[in-house]
Write a protein that holds these residues in place. Sequence first.
Motif, mmCIF file in Angstrom:
data_model
loop_
_atom_site.group_PDB
_atom_site.id
_atom_site.type_symbol
_atom_site.label_atom_id
_atom_site.label_comp_id
_atom_site.label_asym_id
_atom_site.label_seq_id
_atom_site.Cartn_x
_atom_site.Cartn_y
_atom_site.Cartn_z
ATOM 1 N N PRO A 260 0.080 5.649 -5.589
ATOM 2 C CA PRO A 260 -0.838 4.660 -6.176
ATOM 3 C C PRO A 260 -0.833 4.482 -7.535
ATOM 4 N N ASN B 56 1.000 -1.606 -0.066
ATOM 5 C CA ASN B 56 -0.485 -0.295 0.204
ATOM 6 C C ASN B 56 0.890 1.427 -0.131
ATOM 7 N N THR B 57 0.764 1.948 0.239
ATOM 8 C CA THR B 57 1.218 3.711 -0.004
ATOM 9 C C THR B 57 2.063 4.000 1.356
ATOM 10 N N GLY C 25 -2.277 -0.476 -4.892
ATOM 11 C CA GLY C 25 -3.374 -0.087 -5.155
ATOM 12 C C GLY C 25 -4.330 -0.881 -6.096
#
Length: 302
Positions: free
Chosen positions: A277, A214-215, A298
Motif C-alpha cells: 500500500p 492492488n497489492t 490503495g
Amino acid sequence: MGAVGALGSGSCHFDYGQKQRLTSRLVLRHAYEQPDLHRLGSELDRVGCRFLGGHFGYRKYAALFAANRVVAFLRHPRDQLLSHFAHLRREGGFKGDLVTFLRTRHGAGCQTRAFSGFHLEAFGLVGVTERYADSLRVLEADFGLQMEQLTRNVSPRAAEGCGYEVPEELRGRFEDAIAEDMPTWQRANELLDGRLATLAAGKAWVHGAISVANTKTVSGFAWFGSHDAPVELELIVNNEVRACTHASQDRPPLRAWNVPRNAFVGFDFRSAGLFAPGDRIEVNVAGSGQVLGRTAIGEPVH
C-alpha cells in the motif's frame, strides 16, 4: 459542419434526437420509429456512410462503431451546461429554469455519462472544444481527415458577447454541477497534451490505461493506434523499473467495443511480485516513454 466539408454531405448522417430537424431520415426510421440498430448499420453501409455524428452517448451505437474510430469533443463544463440550457430553451421547447435543467439528463454530469462504462483512453480521439485547433491537428495526423475550423452553431447571445450569467443564489448549486464533469474534461486535456507531445516527437500513440492496481497486480489494456503489433510496456514502482511485458492478453469485455487485435490487448504485472500500500506505480510504453497511467496502491484507479 466540418465533417460535411471534409467528407461530403452524402457521406454524413446525424443523430441529434428524434425531434431535431438535423437528424437523418435513416436514423429516425431505424433508431427511433422502428428501432433496429442492425438494420441501421446495414443501411448506413448501403448508402456509403462514412460519418455518424450528433449528440449521443457512445453506448447507443457501440455495437456498430469501433471505439478507436470514434471522435468526441468535450467542452468546459461551465460553458457546456449554460450553452446547452440556452439551446434547449431557444430551440428545444424547454420551459424550466436552470435548477430544473440541472436535474435532467442534459444537466449535471451529462458529458461524463456520455462515456459511462468506457475509458476515454480507448476512443480514437477525445478532443477539447476550447483547444479545437490542437484537436484538429491530431485528427488530421491520426485519421488523415482535414477539417476546416468552423465557428457555426454559436448561440446568438454568445455571438453578441453577452455570455451567460448564473443568478447569485444558484452559484453554489451550479458549481456542484460543474464539478461532476470536471475530472472528465481535465482527463481529456491530459490526453490531448500527451498526443500532441507524441506527435511532435514522431512517436506512435498508444491507447491504454491502468484498470486495476492492488497489492497483487497492476493490469490494464493497451494498443497502437497505427498498427497491429502488441505494445511493450514497462512497470515502474517507486521510480524504479521492476518489470516489462506485452499487452497481448485476452480481454473479452473489450471485444464489445470492437477494439484492435480482437481484444488481445491486455497486460498484467502479477508476476512482478507483491505491491505494498502506498507504492507509486507508473506504466510506460517502452521506447517512447508515453505514460499510460500513474497511481498509488490503495488509491482509486481512474
